[in-house]
Design a protein around this motif. Structure first.
Motif: not given
Length: 315
Positions: A189-207
């Protein structure tokens, strides 16, 4: 003479889990208006505060407490770094890495406690984030509901890397990177203040997403993701943690190349690169243990900014 920028201790945690295609890591996007790394996708974490060194927290970590080699100069400083890492995970993700004295399954027990009164624990999360409540008070409240002692799970943090902000930056951090298994049953659950979005992602996919301009990454995050690619095949999570136990963690202090090659906007050289100059390492500011070498484990030796984007290279 210009005063040197103070290097502050910091901690970040790479929460990982086994996804359908293999290893996934949690990335979170910082708010666009933030003064530091705005819009960048980062791992949960932040700087060590004075509250993390509170003497009342001496028994708050799961026992036995053993300061990781090279983590800090003394046990008190190491404990504060671990507490900061665990605190930041809860503040920024809403997930808690902790152990219960008599629970057969810590993750399931904590998930049930948080799930029963979500608003109550979100209030505690905000209080910790703003500094209006102490970690001691939070743990006491959690123990009251659990009916048994609760300890922050220091054993679940695996020391992975250490990056130090270069001396030309206006804000400098000595950041310890940890890897931890994401607690089962708890959701982000993002804090919606400092961080506004989250994602579970594989390292290669992120790159690949970064290369396409879909997300923004800072050089240390890019380099660590490059290293995690070695462990992203299905079933490799156990091999990742086995590798961590054997690794020697040496600080990485990037240096800005005096003159970038034609076509490059800037070049950060890392230990192991032929252009890396050991005599320029700010050992005192970096607080590197005497006799330890600076080495970057992933094999990346430089990060090059080209056409507005950072690229990793091995030389």
């Amino acid at each position: 003479m210009e005063e040197a920028v103070k290097v502050r201790d910091a901690a970040t945690v790479m929460l990982v889990r086994e996804g359908a295609q293999g290893l996934e890591v949690l990335l979170m996007r910082r708010a666009s208006g933030h003064a530091f790394m705005a819009d960048r996708w980062v791992f949960p974490g932040g700087r060590v505060d004075a509250r993390d060194a509170d003497a009342a927290l001496e028994g708050a970590l799961s026992q036995p407490f053993e300061a990781a080699e090279g983590l800090a100069d003394d046990e008190d400083a190491a404990r504060a770094i671990l507490i900061a890492a665990l605190r930041e995970v809860f503040e920024e993700t809403g997930m808690m890495l902790a152990t219960l004295a008599d629970a057969a399954d810590d993750d399931a027990s904590l998930a049930a406690i948080f799930g029963a009164e979500p608003e109550r624990w979100q209030r505690w999360r905000r209080k910790l984030d703003t500094g209006s409540a102490s970690m001691v008070a939070f743990l006491n409240a959690l123990e009251e509901v659990a009916g048994q002692p609760v300890r922050l799970n220091a054993a679940g943090l695996h020391y992975y890397a250490r990056w130090i902000t270069p001396d030309f930056e206006s804000r400098r951090y000595d950041t310890r990177f940890f890897v931890a298994r994401a607690p089962a049953g708890q959701t982000v659950q993002v804090d919606a203040r400092e961080l506004v979005e989250s994602r579970w992602i594989g390292p290669t996919e992120a790159i690949e997403a970064y290369r396409k301009g879909a997300i923004l990454l800072a050089p240390p995050t890019l380099c660590v993701l490059e290293d995690l690619r070695r462990f992203e095949a299905p079933g490799d999570l156990a091999r990742l943690f086995a590798d961590i136990e054997k690794a020697s963690i040496d600080p990485v202090l990037p240096q800005l190349l005096d003159k970038a090659p034609e076509g490059d906007e800037a070049v950060l050289v890392l230990p192991g690169d032929a252009a890396y100059r050991e005599e320029r390492v700010d050992v005192e500011a970096a607080r590197c243990p005497p006799g330890r070498t600076l080495q970057e484990r992933s094999g990346v030796t430089r990060v090059v900014r080209r056409d507005g984007q950072w690229w990793t290279e091995r030389r």
